[in-house]
Design a protein around this motif. Structure first.
Motif, mmCIF file in Angstrom:
data_model
loop_
_atom_site.group_PDB
_atom_site.id
_atom_site.type_symbol
_atom_site.label_atom_id
_atom_site.label_comp_id
_atom_site.label_asym_id
_atom_site.label_seq_id
_atom_site.Cartn_x
_atom_site.Cartn_y
_atom_site.Cartn_z
ATOM 1 N N GLU A 1 -8.721 37.256 12.996
ATOM 2 C CA GLU A 1 -8.914 38.456 13.801
ATOM 3 C C GLU A 1 -10.308 38.495 14.399
ATOM 4 O O GLU A 1 -11.242 37.874 13.889
ATOM 5 C CB GLU A 1 -8.703 39.705 12.942
ATOM 6 N N VAL A 2 -10.422 39.231 15.499
ATOM 7 C CA VAL A 2 -11.709 39.463 16.149
ATOM 8 C C VAL A 2 -12.251 40.790 15.656
ATOM 9 O O VAL A 2 -11.550 41.813 15.684
ATOM 10 C CB VAL A 2 -11.550 39.486 17.684
ATOM 11 N N ILE A 3 -13.503 40.783 15.186
ATOM 12 C CA ILE A 3 -14.100 41.995 14.642
ATOM 13 C C ILE A 3 -15.491 42.203 15.230
ATOM 14 O O ILE A 3 -16.093 41.286 15.789
ATOM 15 C CB ILE A 3 -14.191 41.944 13.099
ATOM 16 N N THR A 4 -15.997 43.427 15.082
ATOM 17 C CA THR A 4 -17.344 43.756 15.524
ATOM 18 C C THR A 4 -18.344 43.450 14.422
ATOM 19 O O THR A 4 -17.974 43.145 13.277
ATOM 20 C CB THR A 4 -17.437 45.236 15.874
ATOM 21 N N GLY A 5 -19.621 43.567 14.753
ATOM 22 C CA GLY A 5 -20.656 43.377 13.747
ATOM 23 C C GLY A 5 -20.539 44.386 12.619
ATOM 24 O O GLY A 5 -20.765 44.047 11.447
ATOM 25 N N GLU A 6 -20.207 45.637 12.935
ATOM 26 C CA GLU A 6 -20.052 46.651 11.901
ATOM 27 C C GLU A 6 -18.882 46.325 10.987
ATOM 28 O O GLU A 6 -18.960 46.491 9.758
ATOM 29 C CB GLU A 6 -19.853 48.028 12.536
ATOM 30 N N LEU B 1 -10.131 37.715 24.138
ATOM 31 C CA LEU B 1 -11.441 38.358 23.990
ATOM 32 C C LEU B 1 -12.564 37.338 23.811
ATOM 33 O O LEU B 1 -13.715 37.604 24.189
ATOM 34 C CB LEU B 1 -11.429 39.304 22.781
ATOM 35 N N LEU B 2 -12.245 36.175 23.235
ATOM 36 C CA LEU B 2 -13.265 35.174 22.916
ATOM 37 C C LEU B 2 -13.342 34.043 23.935
ATOM 38 O O LEU B 2 -14.346 33.332 23.982
ATOM 39 C CB LEU B 2 -12.986 34.577 21.535
ATOM 40 N N ASP B 3 -12.312 33.865 24.703
ATOM 41 C CA ASP B 3 -12.250 32.731 25.625
ATOM 42 C C ASP B 3 -13.415 32.750 26.610
ATOM 43 O O ASP B 3 -13.718 33.777 27.220
ATOM 44 C CB ASP B 3 -10.932 32.782 26.401
ATOM 45 N N GLY B 4 -14.089 31.613 26.738
ATOM 46 C CA GLY B 4 -15.212 31.486 27.666
ATOM 47 C C GLY B 4 -16.547 31.918 27.109
ATOM 48 O O GLY B 4 -17.561 31.842 27.813
ATOM 49 N N PRO C 1 -24.458 37.523 18.497
ATOM 50 C CA PRO C 1 -23.009 37.593 18.722
ATOM 51 C C PRO C 1 -22.551 39.033 18.965
ATOM 52 O O PRO C 1 -23.007 39.961 18.295
ATOM 53 C CB PRO C 1 -22.423 37.038 17.429
ATOM 54 N N GLU C 2 -21.671 39.192 19.925
ATOM 55 C CA GLU C 2 -21.094 40.503 20.192
ATOM 56 C C GLU C 2 -19.755 40.675 19.474
ATOM 57 O O GLU C 2 -19.347 41.787 19.155
ATOM 58 C CB GLU C 2 -20.897 40.701 21.692
ATOM 59 N N ARG C 3 -19.086 39.559 19.248
ATOM 60 C CA ARG C 3 -17.813 39.579 18.524
ATOM 61 C C ARG C 3 -17.806 38.441 17.521
ATOM 62 O O ARG C 3 -18.440 37.423 17.708
ATOM 63 C CB ARG C 3 -16.625 39.430 19.486
ATOM 64 N N TRP C 4 -17.044 38.663 16.454
ATOM 65 C CA TRP C 4 -16.918 37.660 15.402
ATOM 66 C C TRP C 4 -15.443 37.337 15.186
ATOM 67 O O TRP C 4 -14.600 38.237 15.143
ATOM 68 C CB TRP C 4 -17.506 38.168 14.084
ATOM 69 N N LEU C 5 -15.158 36.053 15.053
ATOM 70 C CA LEU C 5 -13.832 35.619 14.644
ATOM 71 C C LEU C 5 -13.846 35.469 13.130
ATOM 72 O O LEU C 5 -14.604 34.655 12.589
ATOM 73 C CB LEU C 5 -13.474 34.291 15.312
ATOM 74 N N ARG C 6 -13.029 36.281 12.455
ATOM 75 C CA ARG C 6 -12.950 36.218 10.987
ATOM 76 C C ARG C 6 -11.688 35.458 10.589
ATOM 77 O O ARG C 6 -10.587 35.788 11.037
ATOM 78 C CB ARG C 6 -12.899 37.621 10.371
ATOM 79 N N ILE C 7 -11.890 34.451 9.730
ATOM 80 C CA ILE C 7 -10.781 33.617 9.274
ATOM 81 C C ILE C 7 -10.748 33.595 7.756
ATOM 82 O O ILE C 7 -11.768 33.367 7.104
ATOM 83 C CB ILE C 7 -10.918 32.159 9.778
ATOM 84 N N HIS C 8 -9.586 33.836 7.195
ATOM 85 C CA HIS C 8 -9.336 33.585 5.778
ATOM 86 C C HIS C 8 -8.146 32.649 5.710
ATOM 87 O O HIS C 8 -7.041 32.997 6.144
ATOM 88 C CB HIS C 8 -9.048 34.895 5.040
#
Length: 312
Positions: A154-159, A38-41, A68-75
């Motif tokens: 994980e990939v998440i939306t703005g919401e 989903l994030l590649d490119g 940003p349309e998508r966010w990568l969330r890392i913990h």
């Protein structure tokens, strides 16, 4: 587990090293393959930290003003880490000294480079092969960042990102950090202040070191109930954490011992911390033996003389 200052350093490092670049995102391990696809490119447009959560915001277009349309969330959790590598241009001028290897409590300067001689163009750089179980690999124009062992990736939306922020307490390192919200949340609870400082819904970003040291510097016993800690003392703890954690962002190290108390004991940790990891060692202020106990499966440290135990 890295404390909050390390995650803010990571956000700054990604912004500096990869900001505005179209990234190749992959999952050498395979467990994040769908998210990587989903994030590649896409282009890195924003980086953000809140407590121990890192957010990387990506958008598909070249418009520098695109949100940003998508966010990568890392913990990162207990075992996660980022490892950086790159060519001779993969360096930063920021005061944090990015890039770093193994960004955490102890950080090492980025190794490598291509041996470029003065006046010569850098040689073609090839990213190293992934080492270990790399969950996510982010490849930019001049360098690569590998993620291993995270608790969350994980990939998440703005919401969905907003929902994560809602679950977290105020962060002393964020501009929207609300010290009064922290004070009110602690004083509304009958749990111990030692527990509450580690509760990420009460105070985001503080881990075991900052907890032990902030409580010592404020002369508050970790087993004192939150509702019994005066509001003024809690504001002192918040203000102290703002200063200590900002210093951690700048230096990459946690140092809480005031200048007048440094050098009183020969052990290395006494140059950095008052009580953390110093059980049975003399307190740097009064000389009493530092105490240690378990609190919610984590070790907690305090000075029994400087931090008087609460009455039962």
């Amino acid at each position: 587990m890295p404390e909050g200052h390390s995650i803010h350093r990571l956000a700054l490092a990604f912004r500096e090293l990869f900001g505005g670049q179209r990234l190749a995102v992959s999952s050498p391990q395979g467990r994040f393959a769908d998210g990587a696809a989903l994030l590649d490119g896409q282009v890195l447009r924003a980086t953000e930290a809140h407590g121990k959560q890192l957010f990387l915001g990506l958008a598909p277009g070249d418009d520098a003003g695109a949100l940003p349309e998508r966010w990568l969330r890392i913990h990162l959790g207990l075992y996660g880490s980022w490892t950086f590598a790159g060519d001779a241009t993969f360096t930063g001028d920021h005061a944090i000294g990015a890039p770093r290897r193994r960004v955490g409590e102890e950080e090492r300067a980025l190794e490598g480079g291509d041996g470029k001689e003065a006046g010569q163009e850098p040689a073609a750089w090839e990213p190293p092969a992934p080492r270990g179980a790399v969950r996510a690999r982010i490849l930019g124009e001049h360098g690569v960042a590998d993620l291993t062992g995270p608790t969350a990736c994980e990939v998440i939306t703005g919401e969905e990102k907003s929902a994560v922020h809602e679950r977290l307490g105020p962060d002393p390192l964020r501009e929207d950090g609300d010290g009064e919200a922290f004070v009110a949340a602690v004083r509304a609870r009958r749990r111990t202040v030692g527990e509450l400082l580690m509760d990420q819904s009460i105070l985001a970003g503080v881990g075991n070191i900052y907890r032990a040291e902030a409580l010592f510097r404020a002369r508050v016993h970790p087993r004192r109930l939150g509702k019994n800690v005066p509001a003024a003392r809690l504001r002192e703890i918040w203000d102290d954490l703002v200063v200590l954690m900002r210093d951690g962002v700048e230096t990459g190290r946690i140092v809480t011992v005031r200048a007048e108390h440094q050098g009183r004991q020969p052990d290395t940790e006494a140059q950095r911390w008052y009580v953390y990891h110093r059980s049975r060692q003399p307190c740097l202020v009064c000389g009493a033996s530092v105490s240690e106990a378990e609190m919610q499966a984590r070790r907690v440290f305090w000075c029994p003389r400087c931090q008087r135990a609460p009455r039962q």
